[in-house]
Motif scaffolding. Structure first.
Motif, PDB file in Angstrom:
ATOM      1  N   LEU A 494       0.778  -1.310  -0.356  1.00 43.37           N
ATOM      2  CA  LEU A 494      -0.023  -0.394  -0.087  1.00 43.37           C
ATOM      3  C   LEU A 494       1.274   1.564  -0.092  1.00 43.37           C
ATOM      4  O   LEU A 494       0.778   2.115  -0.744  1.00 43.37           O
ATOM      5  CB  LEU A 494      -0.931   0.229   1.476  1.00 43.37           C
ATOM      6  CG  LEU A 494      -2.429   0.962   1.410  1.00 43.37           C
ATOM      7  CD1 LEU A 494      -3.051   0.350   0.492  1.00 43.37           C
ATOM      8  CD2 LEU A 494      -3.226   0.785   2.706  1.00 43.37           C
ATOM      9  N   LYS A 495       1.865   1.184   0.691  1.00 43.29           N
ATOM     10  CA  LYS A 495       3.109   2.728   1.008  1.00 43.29           C
ATOM     11  C   LYS A 495       3.846   2.584  -0.410  1.00 43.29           C
ATOM     12  O   LYS A 495       4.246   3.380  -0.042  1.00 43.29           O
ATOM     13  CB  LYS A 495       3.520   2.690   1.971  1.00 43.29           C
ATOM     14  CG  LYS A 495       4.776   1.303   2.299  1.00 43.29           C
ATOM     15  CD  LYS A 495       5.030   1.489   3.440  1.00 43.29           C
ATOM     16  CE  LYS A 495       6.429  -0.154   3.664  1.00 43.29           C
ATOM     17  NZ  LYS A 495       5.457  -1.782   3.411  1.00 43.29           N
ATOM     18  N   HIS A 496       4.043   1.549  -1.615  1.00 45.60           N
ATOM     19  CA  HIS A 496       4.342   1.923  -2.215  1.00 45.60           C
ATOM     20  C   HIS A 496       3.579   2.381  -3.608  1.00 45.60           C
ATOM     21  O   HIS A 496       4.051   1.693  -4.936  1.00 45.60           O
ATOM     22  CB  HIS A 496       5.046   0.336  -2.989  1.00 45.60           C
ATOM     23  CG  HIS A 496       5.706  -0.174  -1.768  1.00 45.60           C
ATOM     24  ND1 HIS A 496       7.464   0.500  -1.728  1.00 45.60           N
ATOM     25  CD2 HIS A 496       5.957  -0.770  -0.568  1.00 45.60           C
ATOM     26  CE1 HIS A 496       7.720  -0.238  -0.518  1.00 45.60           C
ATOM     27  NE2 HIS A 496       7.160  -0.656  -0.244  1.00 45.60           N
ATOM     28  N   GLY A 497       3.039   3.269  -3.281  1.00 41.40           N
ATOM     29  CA  GLY A 497       2.022   3.887  -4.761  1.00 41.40           C
ATOM     30  C   GLY A 497       0.490   3.720  -3.929  1.00 41.40           C
ATOM     31  O   GLY A 497       1.049   5.547  -4.533  1.00 41.40           O
ATOM     32  N   PRO A 498      -0.329   3.104  -4.000  1.00 39.07           N
ATOM     33  CA  PRO A 498      -1.244   3.230  -3.764  1.00 39.07           C
ATOM     34  C   PRO A 498      -1.789   4.545  -2.615  1.00 39.07           C
ATOM     35  O   PRO A 498      -2.829   4.749  -2.894  1.00 39.07           O
ATOM     36  CB  PRO A 498      -1.956   2.217  -3.646  1.00 39.07           C
ATOM     37  CG  PRO A 498      -0.844   1.443  -3.981  1.00 39.07           C
ATOM     38  CD  PRO A 498      -0.347   1.401  -3.511  1.00 39.07           C
TER      39      PRO A 498
END
Length: 600
Positions: A494-498
């Motif tokens: 989730l923290k890598h873009g979304p």
């Protein structure tokens, strides 16, 4: 996908128009955008309409057709040409001597269409199917019999198809199959044809399944099956273990809700006779001859792919190399597979085109193939080296629910057989799942949670390990029946873009069970979401402190991670159902979707 119904009745039997319309109604769950029927006697009459079956029923002159004992019908899921009255099936030749219905895709239709157009044929529709009646008419004009004309036309087709045809003035139905299912039913007052058994199960449970290359001639007295060269072939008659009442709503507003509530029964059926409590072992009589200790590859689509992810994870945790692939992306020229590989096709219907193609491609390498399916006699079950049945019973709703849970449990049993079936604790946990699902159904707050998000435009679902496939499946259910945007993620991603998309208007559903490392890391991801003020729903067994960060809680019984994934999936099914119900969606027949996807 598209549905076909055919019928030839005996004198004094039911009117074809009634049998065909009832059969089409029973196939509505497959998904469609138009419907039509044809009766060939005393003269060929064709009626078709865009939209739901009610539109067709509104224009069919039942009284005028009451004397005909022969007919074919079709529900169409568009491939070539937009949904319209003109593109609906059946299609006829220009003289109205033959009517044809078709499932699948004729890959060489454009060349055939160009040849026919050059010869003066005027086409009415945009479909690939319309070439078939014109081809048949070409041979009729040369003086050959209807059956010979049908065969010669079929011989020119390339691609996947199930085709049925009737001829003006004839009480006979001709049909052929290639990579698209057809089943024949034998009743006391007639012979039936359909894409799937529910179309005629109220009339008979005696069936035979056609195989690739088969051509069948149906009359009131029965059916004659031949191969593509015209040689008689013997297809065994089987008795289908379906009760017609299984395909009814039984007082529920929708099939989907009924099938969610049938999950405890379906799971008990899945387990029955497969766990030996005294020995603490798994016995799978379906696949007694399967002995495999090499790599395993799962191929599947949609919900079945999410179940395949569970299967692969279960095997890996028990020390066996396993991967799950989207069947549409599976090719043996870039995925290593050989005679030491077990390729498992997970397919509820056993007719999913992408999965069948992947299995066939794997078989050509010498790999052992196994179908995990709900449908006895399906293409996957017949073509694979082995077949393992999930025993979920009929599922009518397009959005899979009880078949997903049954696939999860069946794949856990398969893992126990392949790796080690003597873990009593793990087997006891599997045996307890049906009762725990019942507890979820009896106590769920999903309806109240759904009410909180009626105005939400998008949803996120997150989980780790076994819960990652649950996140994917939860998002898929939300998309399928509410038409709201939803995405599932491995929680750490989730923290890598979304996370850029997360706002106070983005509900996030987090699946968290136990208090192990996976749970603690997921709670960290939940905290990241909470910092963005997104509303958070925890699906949890209470084993961690995730609820300190959440706004709503959907509780599941305390258990292990795998069982928790089954229970969490049930809660998310209910959330999607109640939100779709609140929004007034077509829950059992969501737009643009089909139950059985028989095209690649």
């Amino acid at each position: 996908m598209c549905g076909i119904v055919g019928y030839v009745g005996t004198t004094g039997g039911a009117a074809a128009v009634d049998v065909v319309l009832d059969g089409l109604s029973s196939l509505e769950y497959r998904g469609y955008d138009s419907a039509g029927l044809a009766v060939p006697t005393p003269s060929l009459a064709v009626h078709k309409a865009q939209g739901e079956l009610a539109a067709l029923e509104g224009i069919v002159p039942r009284g005028d057709l009451a004397g005909s004992l022969t007919g074919i019908g079709h529900t169409r899921w568009s491939t070539h040409g937009a949904p319209s009255d003109v593109n609906a099936h059946p299609h006829t030749d220009e003289a109205g001597r033959v009517a044809v219905v078709h499932n699948g895709i004729i890959e060489n239709y454009q060349r055939l269409r160009d040849d026919l157009a050059e010869a003066g044929v005027v086409f009415r529709s945009e479909t690939d199917t319309e070439v078939v009646p014109h081809l048949i008419r070409r041979y009729l004009d040369r003086g050959v019999s209807p059956e010979a004309a049908f065969r010669r036309a079929i011989d020119q087709l390339e691609g996947s198809y199930a085709i049925a045809a009737v001829f003006e003035g004839s009480e006979t139905v001709y049909a052929a199959r290639q990579d698209s299912p057809l089943v024949v039913g034998f009743g006391e007052t007639g012979t039936y044809l359909a894409s799937d058994v529910p179309a005629f199960i109220e009339h008979t449970d005696r069936v035979c399944y056609l195989e690739n290359g088969d051509v069948v001639r149906l009359t009131a007295d029965g059916a004659v099956v031949t191969d593509s060269a015209g040689n008689p072939v013997d297809r065994p008659t089987e008795t289908v273990a379906w009760d017609p009442e299984d395909a009814e709503k039984s007082g529920y507003d929708h099939y989907m809700l009924k099938e969610i509530h049938e999950q405890p029964t379906a799971l008990r059926q899945c387990l029955r006779g497969r766990i030996d409590d005294l020995e603490g072992t798994v016995t799978l009589e379906d696949i007694n001859g399967l002995d495999h200790d090499g790599p395993v590859q799962f191929v599947a689509c949609g919900t079945s792919y999410h179940a395949a992810l569970f299967g692969a994870e279960r095997l890996r945790r028990n020390g066996m190399a396993a991967q799950a692939f989207l069947a549409s992306e599976y090719t043996t020229d870039r995925i290593p597979v050989d005679a030491e590989t077990l390729v498992v096709g997970v397919t509820q219907s056993g007719e999913t085109a992408d999965t069948l193609r992947a299995l066939r491609e794997a078989a050509r390498t010498g790999a052992t193939t196994l179908a995990v399916t709900n449908t006895v006699g399906s293409s996957a079950a017949r073509e694979c080296d082995h077949a393992l049945y999930i025993r979920a019973g009929p599922e009518i709703g397009v959005a899979a629910t009880k078949t997903f849970a049954s696939q999860q449990l069946t794949l856990a049993l398969l893992a126990a057989k392949l790796v080690d079936s003597s873990n009593r604790t793990a087997l006891e946990a599997l045996r307890d799942i049906p009762g725990q699902v019942q507890t979820v159904l009896d106590t769920s707050d999903a309806r109240a949670v759904a009410e909180e998000f009626v105005d939400a435009d998008g949803f996120f679902f997150i989980g780790r390990g076994y819960h990652y496939p649950v996140a994917l499946e939860g998002a898929l259910k939300m998309k399928e029946i509410t038409y709201r945007h939803a995405e599932g993620f491995a929680a750490g991603e989730l923290k890598h873009g979304p996370l850029a998309l997360v706002t106070e208007d983005t509900p996030v559903f987090a699946v968290v069970t136990g208090d192990g490392e996976g749970a603690r890391k997921t709670i960290g991801n939940v905290a990241e979401v909470a910092a963005r003020e997104a509303p958070i729903v925890a699906v949890t067994d209470g084993g961690s402190d995730v609820t300190r960060y959440t706004d709503y809680v959907l509780e599941i019984p305390t258990t292990d991670d795998f069982t928790g994934s089954v229970l969490a999936a049930t809660q998310l099914q209910l959330v999607s159902y109640w939100l779709a119900n609140r929004l007034g969606r077509s829950i059992d027949k969501p737009r643009n979707l089909a139950k059985c996807v028989t095209v690649e």
